[in-house]
Write an enzyme that holds these catalytic residues in place. Sequence first.
Site, PDB file in Angstrom:
ATOM      1  N   SER A 143       0.845  -1.186   0.000  1.00  0.00           N
ATOM      2  CA  SER A 143       0.000   0.000   0.000  1.00  0.00           C
ATOM      3  C   SER A 143       0.883   1.239   0.000  1.00  0.00           C
ATOM      4  O   SER A 143       2.030   1.204   0.474  1.00  0.00           O
ATOM      5  CB  SER A 143      -0.886   0.019   1.254  1.00  0.00           C
ATOM      6  N   TYR A 156      -2.496  -0.235  10.618  1.00  0.00           N
ATOM      7  CA  TYR A 156      -2.536  -0.669   9.213  1.00  0.00           C
ATOM      8  C   TYR A 156      -1.248  -0.281   8.493  1.00  0.00           C
ATOM      9  O   TYR A 156      -0.653  -1.085   7.781  1.00  0.00           O
ATOM     10  CB  TYR A 156      -3.743  -0.044   8.519  1.00  0.00           C
TER      11      TYR A 156
END
Length: 263
Positions: A143, A156
């Site tokens: 990501s 995250y």
Amino acid sequence: MSRLQGKTIIITGASSGLGMEIAKQSAAEGASVVLLARRLDRLKEIKEELTRTFSTDVFIYSIDISRKEEVECVFDEILKTVASVDVLVNNAGFGVFNEAHEAKWEEIESMFQVNVLGLIACTQMILPHMKTRRSGHIINIASQAGKMATPKSSVYAATKHAVLGYTNSLRMEMARDGVQVTAVNPGPIATEFFTTADPSGSYEKNVARWMLKPEKVASEVVKAMNTNKREVNLPKWMNAGSVLYTLFPRVVERLGRKAFFKK
């Protein structure tokens, strides 16, 4: 003839979103696909669609990759079923957006179990096979959060930083064995991800204009298969922000703080 014709591709998190789109586009290129996810009923629907639309083999397995024993059992079965595995796409993952002091411990553990340890477990099961064949491709869906952390996604972002660290080390190791390793770093994608990450819907609404289509990201992933692509970064402007952050972290944090809090 497509360069993926006759290849076998394993995709985790294949029951929806990006994983499902990667499966569809891989099958369209003539690859056999092995689809892994927890929702067997959804996998059955996707298998029926793919076998009806494309003339290729589709294998499905229900798996919770946070459970190492399940990973070992399923991958043993896969390696007995298919002649070879050419590409592993570690796509399964999820996030929960909370400020650090609000993060629930069970969610923290679960994010690391799925996003990091599950990815490593799947990779470890396939590496000996690829090393023996001296070919193959590991594609890890990381990501942009793994390059530039923002408020309300501390855990995250930490998992995706871990994925990038693992991927970068693995790439150097596997170069000796002819195995390619690619990191895919997308920004926000319009998928079910945000149902869990942001139940309020506020972040999704705030970034709607910049949301990536899963079909576009999947297309870039499939293009990268069986190539020596080091990274896939989407969108390019967001990756440019990550580069600037690496060079001028204090400036980016100060100027971007207000925008970063919009999740």
